[in-house]
Motif scaffolding. Structure first.
Motif, PDB file in Angstrom:
ATOM      1  N   HIS A   1       0.873  -1.183   0.000  1.00 53.34           N
ATOM      2  CA  HIS A   1       0.000   0.000   0.000  1.00 53.34           C
ATOM      3  C   HIS A   1       0.912   1.237   0.000  1.00 53.34           C
ATOM      4  CE1 HIS A   1      -2.940   2.917   1.365  1.00 53.34           C
ATOM      5  NE2 HIS A   1      -3.897   2.010   1.309  1.00 53.34           N
ATOM      6  N   HIS A   2       0.659   2.138  -0.952  1.00 50.87           N
ATOM      7  CA  HIS A   2       1.539   3.304  -1.111  1.00 50.87           C
ATOM      8  C   HIS A   2       1.675   4.121   0.187  1.00 50.87           C
ATOM      9  CE1 HIS A   2       3.526   6.456  -3.411  1.00 50.87           C
ATOM     10  NE2 HIS A   2       2.736   7.337  -2.841  1.00 50.87           N
ATOM     11  N   LEU A   3       0.577   4.282   0.919  1.00 52.77           N
ATOM     12  CA  LEU A   3       0.647   5.101   2.138  1.00 52.77           C
ATOM     13  C   LEU A   3       1.424   4.396   3.245  1.00 52.77           C
ATOM     14  CD1 LEU A   3      -2.803   6.870   2.419  1.00 52.77           C
ATOM     15  CD2 LEU A   3      -0.825   7.409   1.025  1.00 52.77           C
TER      16      LEU A   3
ATOM     17  N   GLY B   1       3.979   2.697   2.590  1.00 48.77           N
ATOM     18  CA  GLY B   1       5.342   3.054   2.175  1.00 48.77           C
ATOM     19  C   GLY B   1       5.735   4.415   2.724  1.00 48.77           C
ATOM     20  N   HIS B   2       4.855   5.411   2.580  1.00 44.55           N
ATOM     21  CA  HIS B   2       5.187   6.748   3.102  1.00 44.55           C
ATOM     22  C   HIS B   2       5.439   6.697   4.613  1.00 44.55           C
ATOM     23  CE1 HIS B   2       5.115   9.571  -0.193  1.00 44.55           C
ATOM     24  NE2 HIS B   2       3.968   9.108  -0.644  1.00 44.55           N
ATOM     25  N   ILE B   3       4.690   5.858   5.325  1.00 41.54           N
ATOM     26  CA  ILE B   3       4.924   5.720   6.776  1.00 41.54           C
ATOM     27  C   ILE B   3       6.332   5.149   7.009  1.00 41.54           C
ATOM     28  CG2 ILE B   3       4.233   4.441   8.856  1.00 41.54           C
ATOM     29  CD1 ILE B   3       1.311   4.583   7.725  1.00 41.54           C
TER      30      ILE B   3
ATOM     31  N   VAL C   1       1.225  14.022   4.286  1.00 39.54           N
ATOM     32  CA  VAL C   1       0.742  15.151   3.480  1.00 39.54           C
ATOM     33  C   VAL C   1       1.397  15.119   2.101  1.00 39.54           C
ATOM     34  CG1 VAL C   1      -0.112  16.912   5.082  1.00 39.54           C
ATOM     35  CG2 VAL C   1       2.330  16.501   4.964  1.00 39.54           C
ATOM     36  N   SER C   2       0.626  14.661   1.106  1.00 43.08           N
ATOM     37  CA  SER C   2       1.190  14.553  -0.241  1.00 43.08           C
ATOM     38  C   SER C   2       0.244  15.201  -1.237  1.00 43.08           C
ATOM     39  CB  SER C   2       1.406  13.079  -0.578  1.00 43.08           C
ATOM     40  OG  SER C   2       0.163  12.446  -0.717  1.00 43.08           O
ATOM     41  N   GLY C   3       0.508  14.952  -2.530  1.00 43.02           N
ATOM     42  CA  GLY C   3      -0.358  15.509  -3.568  1.00 43.02           C
ATOM     43  C   GLY C   3      -1.733  14.847  -3.583  1.00 43.02           C
TER      44      GLY C   3
ATOM     45  N   THR D   1       9.185  12.485  -0.790  1.00 44.41           N
ATOM     46  CA  THR D   1       8.502  12.368  -2.081  1.00 44.41           C
ATOM     47  C   THR D   1       8.565  10.892  -2.518  1.00 44.41           C
ATOM     48  OG1 THR D   1      10.550  13.018  -3.117  1.00 44.41           O
ATOM     49  CG2 THR D   1       8.932  14.745  -2.822  1.00 44.41           C
ATOM     50  N   ASP D   2       7.808  10.556  -3.566  1.00 41.77           N
ATOM     51  CA  ASP D   2       7.671   9.147  -3.933  1.00 41.77           C
ATOM     52  C   ASP D   2       9.023   8.503  -4.271  1.00 41.77           C
ATOM     53  OD1 ASP D   2       5.024   9.369  -3.486  1.00 41.77           O
ATOM     54  OD2 ASP D   2       4.421   9.354  -5.595  1.00 41.77           O
ATOM     55  N   ASN D   3       9.237   7.319  -3.706  1.00 44.90           N
ATOM     56  CA  ASN D   3      10.474   6.563  -3.961  1.00 44.90           C
ATOM     57  C   ASN D   3      10.187   5.090  -3.688  1.00 44.90           C
ATOM     58  OD1 ASN D   3      11.592   5.784  -1.060  1.00 44.90           O
ATOM     59  ND2 ASN D   3      10.717   7.822  -0.910  1.00 44.90           N
TER      60      ASN D   3
HETATM   61 ZN    ZN Z   1       3.155   9.411  -2.494  1.00 46.20          ZN
END
Ligand code: ZN
Ligand code: KG4
Length: 359
Positions: A110-112, A114-116, A135-137, A304-306
């Motif tokens: 799950h992308h979020l 990943g952000h965590i 907080v992203s786009g 940012t996305d990676n």
């Molecule tokens: Zn993202």
């Protein structure tokens, strides 16, 4: 300990990375920003085509930079939700094919989540529970991180994401795409008190306001009204940028601090592209210090996305014996609370194709 190669193609970055638990061995990101700039935003079909052209290169680079061969990789992961469906499909198909070819466990991420996990990359000793301000786009959420795969969303935007508000206001002011960095830069020279802008409170049916939810679309409309009231050459762009940025930073800070205190969470980890914002950093750090809370802002390359953040989440799932079936599909939307539906324990039979998580 697990070494995972992950692929991230949910939006406009084609990324591949190799991570050993919380240690980055390689991190390759190819941004498409310049391709989408003439359109003023991401064009999904164009994004998918660029992912197809770049994904194999990114994977090869990730292996080369890490100095590893496939035999040294324990698992392969790809972002499977949420995001642009065509874009997600490119990374997911590449990941599943490689897993099948090299006989490795596969994990959809799950992308979020990943952000965590980006916070663990820069702070390897970080452990749950903590509060994540994401907080992203595409997202603005306050997430109670309880354990790997166990998340409770305590607050969110009811309309535009914070980054989306930056991008829309930048478009109104003819500042180009993406809007966040340019508004941030202009705000340095403007007066944040020049214009009083709404905080975006959400009223509750029983009276009062939601303590953690927010709305950013009213803020964007307020900026639009101000620009419409003035001749184009008389718009004080730096003052407007500074006032808008301060309003977003204050709204996020107020809700984040209240949420952390009310839930007894002493650590706040910030993630997503808007975590780069200097106004947010300043407001949140000051308010947290006053309340004795710890705030972690990962370096921008992890905000940012990676794919390193995706690999880090996947490594922890793999360590716990989680694995996704190769029937896994992509989803444009998916709640963080449903993350565990992406996995089966490696000794269990495959999940049914009709599992609601994949429909
Ligand atoms: Zn993202
Ligand atoms: O996390 P991210 O790279 O991609 C998504 O998953 O959405 O976030 C991109 C967003 C864009 O809306 C961009 O305008 C915003 O992050 N952004 C910023 C800053 N740098 C990037 N917003 C405010 N201030 C910044 N310095």
């Amino acid at each position: 300990m697990s070494t995972v190669l992950a692929i991230e193609t949910s939006c406009d970055e084609t990324a591949a990375a190799i991570v050993r638990d919380r240690q980055i061995l390689s991190n390759v990101v190819s941004s498409q920003i310049q391709v989408h700039q003439p359109y003023g935003g991401v064009v999904p079909e164009v994004a998918s085509r660029h992912h197809v052209e770049t994904v194999n290169w990114a994977i090869e680079q990730a292996l080369q930079q890490a100095g590893l061969t496939w035999s040294e990789i324990d698992g392969i992961a790809a972002t499977c939700a949420p995001g642009l469906v065509g874009a997600l499909l490119v990374g997911l198909t590449a990941g599943k094919t490689l897993a099948l070819l090299h006989q490795k466990p596969f994990l959809g991420i799950h992308h979020l989540e990943g952000h965590i996990y980006a916070s663990y990359l820069s702070q390897p000793d970080l452990e749950p529970p903590f509060l994540c301000l994401l907080v992203s786009g595409g997202h603005t959420s306050l997430i109670h991180v309880k354990d790997c795969g166990v998340y409770e969303t305590l607050g969110q935007t009811r309309d535009d994401a914070a980054g989306e508000a930056f991008d829309k206001v930048a478009r109104l002011l003819n500042l180009g795409y993406p809007g966040g960095p340019v508004i941030d830069r202009l705000a340095q020279t403007g007066n944040p008190k020049a214009f009083a802008l709404p905080e975006g409170k959400i009223s509750l049916p029983e009276g009062g306001y939601h303590p953690y939810d927010a709305s950013f679309s009213g803020l964007k409309t307020a900026v639009l009204r101000l620009t419409q009231a003035l001749p184009a050459d008389a718009i004080p762009v730096p003052d407007l940028a500074a006032s808008f940025q301060a309003a977003v930073a204050q709204a996020l800070t107020k809700r984040t601090i209240a949420c952390a205190i009310n839930h007894g969470l002493s650590t706040i980890a910030v993630g997503g592209g808007v975590a780069a914002n200097s106004g947010l950093r300043q407001h949140l750090q000051t308010a947290a210090a006053e309340k004795g809370l710890r705030v972690l802002f990962p370096p921008l390359k992890f905000c940012t996305d990676n794919a390193a953040m995706i690999a880090c989440a996947a490594a922890e799932h793999l360590n716990r014996g989680h694995e996704s079936p190769l029937t896994l599909g992509v989803q444009s939307r998916m709640s963080l609370a449903a993350v565990m539906q992406l996995y089966q324990q490696s000794n269990q039979p495959p999940l049914a194709d009709q599992n609601p998580a994949f429909s």
